[in-house]
Design an enzyme around this catalytic site. Structure first.
Site: not given
Ligand code: ADE
Ligand code: ZN
Length: 338
Positions: A17, A19, A197, A200, A278-279
């Site tokens: 996971h 991005h 997703h 969340e 994630d990011d």
């Molecule tokens: N796009 C990038 N990160 C995300 C996240 N955590 N949840 C939803 N969309 C995303």
């Molecule tokens: Zn994500």
């Protein structure tokens, strides 16, 4: 390095996971803005970092979509992807399944081909140089329409030899999985894997929909499943992989403190949880930091950490023989460390 950090570093891992646009570090954002003559609303790397103070998912997304405007050329997408792969290679990550958001680029006039060419060039190089394998997952932006998702799937058609799956991301609340049932069905008919997703920020009902309507192979996040005992039992029975992202949950205020993170509880409930970043450029840690900080905050045992690493391969889209090879390598590390 602590014993815990040494264990996490030593374990072969997969990241499921991530991005790619969320791995854009402020330094590279600045460099690409300069290279492409793009205005960004910050005058220093420090000002960018200071802006990363979010109270929820939408707060983050508003900044994330501005950040990705600096990505223009094939070389930019290569540099972005290569920087991420270099970083996780050093963390002993052996396999990655990465997301990209084509609509964040095609809606700005960047060709789909440019995006995919830059990303796949870096993925191929990581495989050739380090044996680091990968899968590429195209995410539909759920705040946009079903029609726009179908157009994106159409753009992806000439690239299906390089795209392994589809996902669903962006603003969850108010955009339930049911909105994308038909496009996920079409993606499945093309032989693509499906992830979404869910849970969340959205309610357990969205996780049910992802399973029943989108027929997903994995759930991204899935935290709010814990509010629904029937759903937990089902996820456990089906050994559905959850791609959990602890530092993301902390920074987007799904939890108040990392000590409150439900990862350990998920494992105790028999859920197939994995750890992911994630990011990472926005949330303050790549995959090993997610393992280490969550383990320290919630008291994960060495056995639980090893189980999380095993789950990362079990939940991957690798063929069974490759999964078995990675699991055997984990066993070998456990023998030497234990
Ligand atoms: N796009 C990038 N990160 C995300 C996240 N955590 N949840 C939803 N969309 C995303
Ligand atoms: Zn994500």
């Amino acid at each position: 390095m602590t014993d815990l950090a040494r264990l996490v570093q030593a374990l072969p891992k997969a990241e499921l996971h991530l991005h790619l646009e969320g791995s854009l570090e402020p330094e590279l954002m600045f460099e690409l803005a300069r290279r492409n003559g793009i205005d960004i609303p910050y005058d220093s790397v420090e000002a960018i970092r200071a802006a990363y103070d979010f109270s929820n998912l939408q707060d983050f997304l508003d900044i994330y979509y501005v950040g990705m405007n600096v990505l223009v050329t094939e070389a930019d997408f290569f540099d972005l992807t290569w920087a991420y792969l270099t970083r996780v290679h050093a963390e002993n990550v052996r396999h990655v399944e990465v997301f990209f958001d084509p609509q964040g680029h095609t809606d700005r006039g960047i060709a789909f081909d440019t995006v995919v060419a830059g990303i796949t060039h870096a993925l191929d190089r990581a495989k050739a140089e380090w044996g680091l394998s990968s899968k590429l997952i195209l995410c539909f932006l759920r705040h946009l329409s079903e029609e726009a998702a179908f157009e994106t799937l159409e753009m992806a058609r000439p690239h299906l030899d390089r795209i392994d799956g589809v996902g669903l991301d962006s603003s969850e609340l108010g955009h339930p999985p049911s909105k994308f049932q038909r496009v996920f069905e079409a993606a499945g008919a093309l032989g693509l894997k499906r992830v979404a997703h869910a849970g969340e920020e959205g309610p357990p009902a969205y996780i049910h929909e992802a399973l029943d309507l989108l027929k997903v192979d994995r759930i991204d996040h899935g935290n709010r499943a814990l509010e629904d005992g029937t759903l937990v039992a089902r996820l456990g029975r089906e050994q559905m992989t959850l791609t959990v992202c602890p530092l993301s949950n902390l920074r987007l205020c799904g939890i108040a403190r990392l000590e409150d993170h439900p990862l350990k509880r998920m494992l105790a409930l028999g859920l197939r949880a994995t750890v992911n970043s994630d990011d990472p450029a926005y949330f303050g840690g790549y995959v090993n930091d997610n393992y280490i900080r969550t383990a320290e905050a919630t008291g994960l045992t060495a056995d639980e950490i090893v189980e999380l690493a095993r789950n990362s391969f079990r939940g991957s889209f690798l063929p069974a023989d490759e999964i078995a090879r990675h699991l055997a390598e984990i066993d070998a590390v456990v023998e030497t460390v234990g």
